[in-house]
Design a protein around this motif. Structure first.
Motif, PDB file in Angstrom:
ATOM      1  N   UNK A   1       0.823  -1.214   0.000  1.00 20.96           N
ATOM      2  CA  UNK A   1       0.000   0.000   0.000  1.00 20.96           C
ATOM      3  C   UNK A   1       0.857   1.266   0.000  1.00 20.96           C
ATOM      4  N   UNK A   2       2.108   1.158   0.440  1.00 22.98           N
ATOM      5  CA  UNK A   2       2.972   2.336   0.470  1.00 22.98           C
ATOM      6  C   UNK A   2       3.433   2.740  -0.930  1.00 22.98           C
ATOM      7  N   UNK A   3       3.422   1.855  -1.883  1.00 25.21           N
ATOM      8  CA  UNK A   3       3.941   2.174  -3.213  1.00 25.21           C
ATOM      9  C   UNK A   3       2.835   2.281  -4.257  1.00 25.21           C
ATOM     10  N   UNK A   4       1.572   2.319  -3.835  1.00 25.16           N
ATOM     11  CA  UNK A   4       0.473   2.493  -4.779  1.00 25.16           C
ATOM     12  C   UNK A   4       0.434   3.921  -5.307  1.00 25.16           C
ATOM     13  N   UNK A   5      -0.127   4.074  -6.509  1.00 21.85           N
ATOM     14  CA  UNK A   5      -0.267   5.407  -7.095  1.00 21.85           C
ATOM     15  C   UNK A   5      -1.343   6.227  -6.400  1.00 21.85           C
ATOM     16  N   UNK A   6      -2.385   5.567  -5.891  1.00 23.79           N
ATOM     17  CA  UNK A   6      -3.474   6.284  -5.233  1.00 23.79           C
ATOM     18  C   UNK A   6      -3.883   5.516  -3.982  1.00 23.79           C
ATOM     19  N   UNK A   7      -3.571   6.075  -2.815  1.00 21.19           N
ATOM     20  CA  UNK A   7      -3.900   5.396  -1.564  1.00 21.19           C
ATOM     21  C   UNK A   7      -5.384   5.482  -1.232  1.00 21.19           C
ATOM     22  N   UNK A   8      -6.111   6.426  -1.856  1.00 25.62           N
ATOM     23  CA  UNK A   8      -7.525   6.616  -1.534  1.00 25.62           C
ATOM     24  C   UNK A   8      -8.456   5.778  -2.396  1.00 25.62           C
ATOM     25  N   UNK A   9      -7.939   5.032  -3.356  1.00 26.71           N
ATOM     26  CA  UNK A   9      -8.804   4.284  -4.274  1.00 26.71           C
ATOM     27  C   UNK A   9      -9.426   3.080  -3.571  1.00 26.71           C
ATOM     28  N   UNK A  10     -10.741   2.875  -3.727  1.00 25.94           N
ATOM     29  CA  UNK A  10     -11.358   1.671  -3.155  1.00 25.94           C
ATOM     30  C   UNK A  10     -11.072   0.420  -3.974  1.00 25.94           C
ATOM     31  N   UNK A  11     -10.498   0.591  -5.164  1.00 27.24           N
ATOM     32  CA  UNK A  11     -10.195  -0.540  -6.034  1.00 27.24           C
ATOM     33  C   UNK A  11      -8.700  -0.841  -5.988  1.00 27.24           C
ATOM     34  N   UNK A  12      -8.342  -2.112  -6.044  1.00 23.35           N
ATOM     35  CA  UNK A  12      -6.923  -2.474  -5.921  1.00 23.35           C
ATOM     36  C   UNK A  12      -6.123  -2.047  -7.145  1.00 23.35           C
ATOM     37  N   UNK A  13      -4.914  -1.578  -6.907  1.00 25.76           N
ATOM     38  CA  UNK A  13      -3.990  -1.212  -7.978  1.00 25.76           C
ATOM     39  C   UNK A  13      -2.912  -2.275  -8.163  1.00 25.76           C
ATOM     40  N   UNK A  14      -2.991  -3.335  -7.380  1.00 17.33           N
ATOM     41  CA  UNK A  14      -2.231  -4.560  -7.572  1.00 17.33           C
ATOM     42  C   UNK A  14      -3.225  -5.684  -7.842  1.00 17.33           C
ATOM     43  N   UNK A  15      -2.709  -6.772  -8.358  1.00 20.45           N
ATOM     44  CA  UNK A  15      -3.497  -7.999  -8.407  1.00 20.45           C
ATOM     45  C   UNK A  15      -2.859  -8.996  -7.451  1.00 20.45           C
ATOM     46  N   UNK A  16      -3.628  -9.515  -6.538  1.00 20.37           N
ATOM     47  CA  UNK A  16      -3.123 -10.414  -5.507  1.00 20.37           C
ATOM     48  C   UNK A  16      -3.546 -11.832  -5.829  1.00 20.37           C
ATOM     49  N   UNK A  17      -2.591 -12.768  -5.820  1.00 22.07           N
ATOM     50  CA  UNK A  17      -2.913 -14.140  -6.186  1.00 22.07           C
ATOM     51  C   UNK A  17      -1.980 -15.100  -5.466  1.00 22.07           C
ATOM     52  N   UNK A  18      -2.449 -16.326  -5.294  1.00 19.44           N
ATOM     53  CA  UNK A  18      -1.634 -17.411  -4.761  1.00 19.44           C
ATOM     54  C   UNK A  18      -1.319 -18.453  -5.828  1.00 19.44           C
ATOM     55  N   UNK A  19      -1.750 -18.216  -7.065  1.00 22.34           N
ATOM     56  CA  UNK A  19      -1.639 -19.227  -8.107  1.00 22.34           C
ATOM     57  C   UNK A  19      -0.394 -18.998  -8.959  1.00 22.34           C
ATOM     58  N   UNK A  20       0.458 -20.011  -9.115  1.00 22.31           N
ATOM     59  CA  UNK A  20       1.652 -19.859  -9.963  1.00 22.31           C
ATOM     60  C   UNK A  20       1.315 -19.624 -11.430  1.00 22.31           C
ATOM     61  N   UNK A  21       0.216 -20.232 -11.924  1.00 24.26           N
ATOM     62  CA  UNK A  21      -0.117 -20.047 -13.342  1.00 24.26           C
ATOM     63  C   UNK A  21      -0.535 -18.615 -13.634  1.00 24.26           C
ATOM     64  N   UNK A  22      -1.205 -17.962 -12.679  1.00 27.44           N
ATOM     65  CA  UNK A  22      -1.590 -16.563 -12.872  1.00 27.44           C
ATOM     66  C   UNK A  22      -0.351 -15.673 -12.910  1.00 27.44           C
ATOM     67  N   UNK A  23       0.604 -15.948 -12.021  1.00 31.09           N
ATOM     68  CA  UNK A  23       1.843 -15.164 -12.001  1.00 31.09           C
ATOM     69  C   UNK A  23       2.621 -15.371 -13.292  1.00 31.09           C
ATOM     70  N   UNK A  24       2.697 -16.614 -13.772  1.00 29.02           N
ATOM     71  CA  UNK A  24       3.419 -16.890 -15.014  1.00 29.02           C
ATOM     72  C   UNK A  24       2.784 -16.176 -16.197  1.00 29.02           C
ATOM     73  N   UNK A  25       1.450 -16.185 -16.257  1.00 28.86           N
ATOM     74  CA  UNK A  25       0.763 -15.500 -17.351  1.00 28.86           C
ATOM     75  C   UNK A  25       1.003 -13.995 -17.289  1.00 28.86           C
ATOM     76  N   UNK A  26       1.048 -13.438 -16.078  1.00 27.05           N
ATOM     77  CA  UNK A  26       1.301 -12.005 -15.938  1.00 27.05           C
ATOM     78  C   UNK A  26       2.726 -11.656 -16.377  1.00 27.05           C
ATOM     79  N   UNK A  27       3.687 -12.491 -16.019  1.00 28.03           N
ATOM     80  CA  UNK A  27       5.063 -12.251 -16.447  1.00 28.03           C
ATOM     81  C   UNK A  27       5.183 -12.335 -17.964  1.00 28.03           C
ATOM     82  N   UNK A  28       4.433 -13.248 -18.576  1.00 29.29           N
ATOM     83  CA  UNK A  28       4.460 -13.384 -20.028  1.00 29.29           C
ATOM     84  C   UNK A  28       3.915 -12.135 -20.713  1.00 29.29           C
TER      85      UNK A  28
END
Length: 287
Positions: free
Chosen positions: A1-28
């Motif tokens: 939360x300290x490195x987000x562009x907008x701390x007041x946004x109710x919507x996430x500016x990161x995507x949070x996941x526990x899945x390796x396939x989601x991370x791999x697709x994002x890196x691709x």
């Protein structure tokens, strides 16, 4: 939360996941994944508003089915945000827009209810949020039981006591079911907050208030950025070529370019020459 562009946004500016396939697709696609010690979550950045509605299961199913499911999710977002507000707007401000039989049915169901439609909706939405939080804090099996049985018992008791009308229970139930169809929990919380805002606007100005709310909502999303990327990309740039994996899940063979918002040095994600060798059964493509 300290490195987000907008701390007041109710919507996430990161995507949070526990899945390796989601991370791999994002890196691709050219995104960055942050993996920290002592937490099971990986944070993916930058993200767009539309990518938060994508699910990893979309790419394990046929593209026709995945496209249909995505449209259902966007319909669920509209219903989860606007269902109580639309009910209040039609009942309190614009009953003439309803069919006569439906208007008479709603009027008959609300006979004897001591509260206005907006107060009635606020009571039921607050009760729903309390049941949700109670279900989260309790152990798994008990929490599910409390959520289902508690909702049925409270709704039925409220109708029998004449506090709310039966149709209001239906509206709130549809609102709750629609919010569960949103794949990202962080996004769903933001829309739950918007539900109360739209309810207040519809209580003040009916459909005009809802329209003003949506205009404000879109303008606000246009101002958000996720690590320099426009939150509504690619609609901000209106580039049809970059809309392959947006609301329609194209077949994988056509999704060969990385999105612009990651500013990739190499725009391609698929080696088409290697893909053609694999499809033709070329032995040289084993590696």
């Amino acid at each position: 939360q300290y490195i987000e562009d907008s701390w007041a946004s109710p919507f996430p500016l990161f995507r949070r996941t526990e899945r390796p396939d989601v991370v791999s697709a994002a890196l691709l696609e050219g995104c960055v994944a942050l993996i920290c010690d002592n937490t099971p979550y990986a944070l993916i950045a930058p993200v767009t508003f539309w990518s938060l509605f994508h699910s990893a299961e979309d790419f394990y199913e046929r593209w026709h089915i995945a496209t249909l499911v995505r449209y259902l999710r966007f319909l669920a977002v509209f219903t989860a945000t606007s269902a109580p507000a639309l009910y209040v707007a039609f009942v309190s401000f614009h009953p003439g827009l309803l069919p006569t039989d439906l208007a008479l049915s709603i009027g008959a169901s609300r006979e004897g209810v001591p509260f206005s439609s907006s107060i009635e909706a606020l009571i039921m939405m607050t009760a729903l949020e309390l049941l949700r939080e109670a279900g989260v804090r309790l152990p798994g099996p008990i929490g599910q039981t409390i959520g289902i049985v508690g909702g049925l018992v409270v709704g039925e008791a409220a109708v029998r006591a004449g506090i709310v009308s039966p149709i209001m229970v239906i509206v709130i139930a549809v609102n709750a079911i629609s919010s569960f169809a949103i794949p990202s929990y962080s996004v769903a919380i933001g829309f739950r907050l918007l539900t109360f805002i739209f309810l207040a606007l519809s209580s003040l100005a009916g459909l005009y208030g809802i329209a003003i709310g949506y205009i404000w909502f879109v303008l606000y999303l246009c101002t958000l950025k996720s690590f320099g990327a426009n939150y509504l990309d690619p609609f901000v740039n209106l580039d049809p070529e970059k809309m392959e994996d947006l609301m329609v899940r194209y077949p994988l063979r056509f999704m060969s370019k990385r999105p612009d918002f990651t500013h990739p040095l190499d725009e391609t994600t698929i080696n088409k020459e290697l893909l053609s060798k694999i499809q033709s059964g070329d032995e040289d493509a084993d590696g």
